[in-house]
Scaffold this motif. Structure first.
Motif, PDB file in Angstrom:
ATOM      1  N   ILE A  36       0.833  -1.205   0.000  1.00 30.66           N
ATOM      2  CA  ILE A  36       0.000   0.000   0.000  1.00 30.66           C
ATOM      3  C   ILE A  36       0.868   1.256   0.000  1.00 30.66           C
ATOM      4  CG2 ILE A  36      -1.679   1.327   1.362  1.00 30.66           C
ATOM      5  CD1 ILE A  36      -2.884  -1.485   2.112  1.00 30.66           C
ATOM      6  N   ILE A  37       1.950   1.240   0.746  1.00 31.66           N
ATOM      7  CA  ILE A  37       2.875   2.384   0.739  1.00 31.66           C
ATOM      8  C   ILE A  37       3.423   2.601  -0.668  1.00 31.66           C
ATOM      9  CG2 ILE A  37       5.136   3.198   1.536  1.00 31.66           C
ATOM     10  CD1 ILE A  37       4.455   1.796   4.242  1.00 31.66           C
ATOM     11  N   VAL A  38       3.905   1.535  -1.290  1.00 28.10           N
ATOM     12  CA  VAL A  38       4.463   1.647  -2.639  1.00 28.10           C
ATOM     13  C   VAL A  38       3.361   2.008  -3.644  1.00 28.10           C
ATOM     14  CG1 VAL A  38       5.690   0.419  -4.480  1.00 28.10           C
ATOM     15  CG2 VAL A  38       6.358   0.078  -2.098  1.00 28.10           C
ATOM     16  N   GLY A  39       2.180   1.425  -3.468  1.00 24.30           N
ATOM     17  CA  GLY A  39       1.055   1.742  -4.353  1.00 24.30           C
ATOM     18  C   GLY A  39       0.651   3.203  -4.257  1.00 24.30           C
ATOM     19  N   ASN A  40       0.624   3.737  -3.040  1.00 24.13           N
ATOM     20  CA  ASN A  40       0.321   5.159  -2.868  1.00 24.13           C
ATOM     21  C   ASN A  40       1.375   6.027  -3.543  1.00 24.13           C
ATOM     22  OD1 ASN A  40      -2.155   5.391  -1.394  1.00 24.13           O
ATOM     23  ND2 ASN A  40      -1.113   4.707   0.448  1.00 24.13           N
ATOM     24  N   ASN A  41       2.624   5.649  -3.417  1.00 24.02           N
ATOM     25  CA  ASN A  41       3.682   6.409  -4.085  1.00 24.02           C
ATOM     26  C   ASN A  41       3.529   6.331  -5.600  1.00 24.02           C
ATOM     27  OD1 ASN A  41       4.913   7.257  -1.719  1.00 24.02           O
ATOM     28  ND2 ASN A  41       6.258   5.487  -1.624  1.00 24.02           N
ATOM     29  N   PHE A  42       3.225   5.147  -6.100  1.00 21.29           N
ATOM     30  CA  PHE A  42       3.074   4.951  -7.541  1.00 21.29           C
ATOM     31  C   PHE A  42       1.918   5.768  -8.110  1.00 21.29           C
ATOM     32  CE2 PHE A  42       1.445   2.560 -11.219  1.00 21.29           C
ATOM     33  CZ  PHE A  42       2.586   2.550 -12.020  1.00 21.29           C
TER      34      PHE A  42
END
Length: 106
Positions: free
Chosen positions: A88-94
């Motif tokens: 979710i952290i990486v998805g939010n950044n993406f």
């Protein structure tokens, strides 16, 4: 609404050109952004789709709420051992979003 129509019957989304266009990305960028080997591309694209819906589809939530529930169920069944918090952290950044894990129901 296009994203809603891309959901597979089992509750998941797959990486394809239409999904990439919705995310203002390419299929290659989506696939290379996958942060862990434990998660398959369908897990990643399904999680990204949920994040996108909660951010950009908030005004029509009643139209996709049941689909999101089906996607969460699919993720819980098909992504055993995956750290959703990290994804979710990486998805939010993406996606340039700020969706919390608790909001997604994971």
């Amino acid at each position: 609404m296009t994203l809603i129509g891309l959901q597979k019957a089992d509750g998941s989304w797959i990486v394809d050109e239409v999904l990439a266009e919705i995310f203002n990305s390419t299929t290659q960028e989506i696939l290379t952004s996958l942060p862990c080997e434990e998660a398959e591309p369908a897990v990643w694209s399904t999680l990204l789709s949920l994040i996108w819906l909660h951010t950009y589809g908030a005004k029509i939530k009643s139209d996709w709420e049941l689909l999101a529930s089906k996607a969460v169920s699919w993720l819980n069944t098909n992504a055993a051992g995956v750290d959703f918090g990290e994804l979710i952290i990486v998805g939010n950044n993406f996606l340039k979003t700020e969706v919390k894990q608790s909001t997604l129901g994971l």
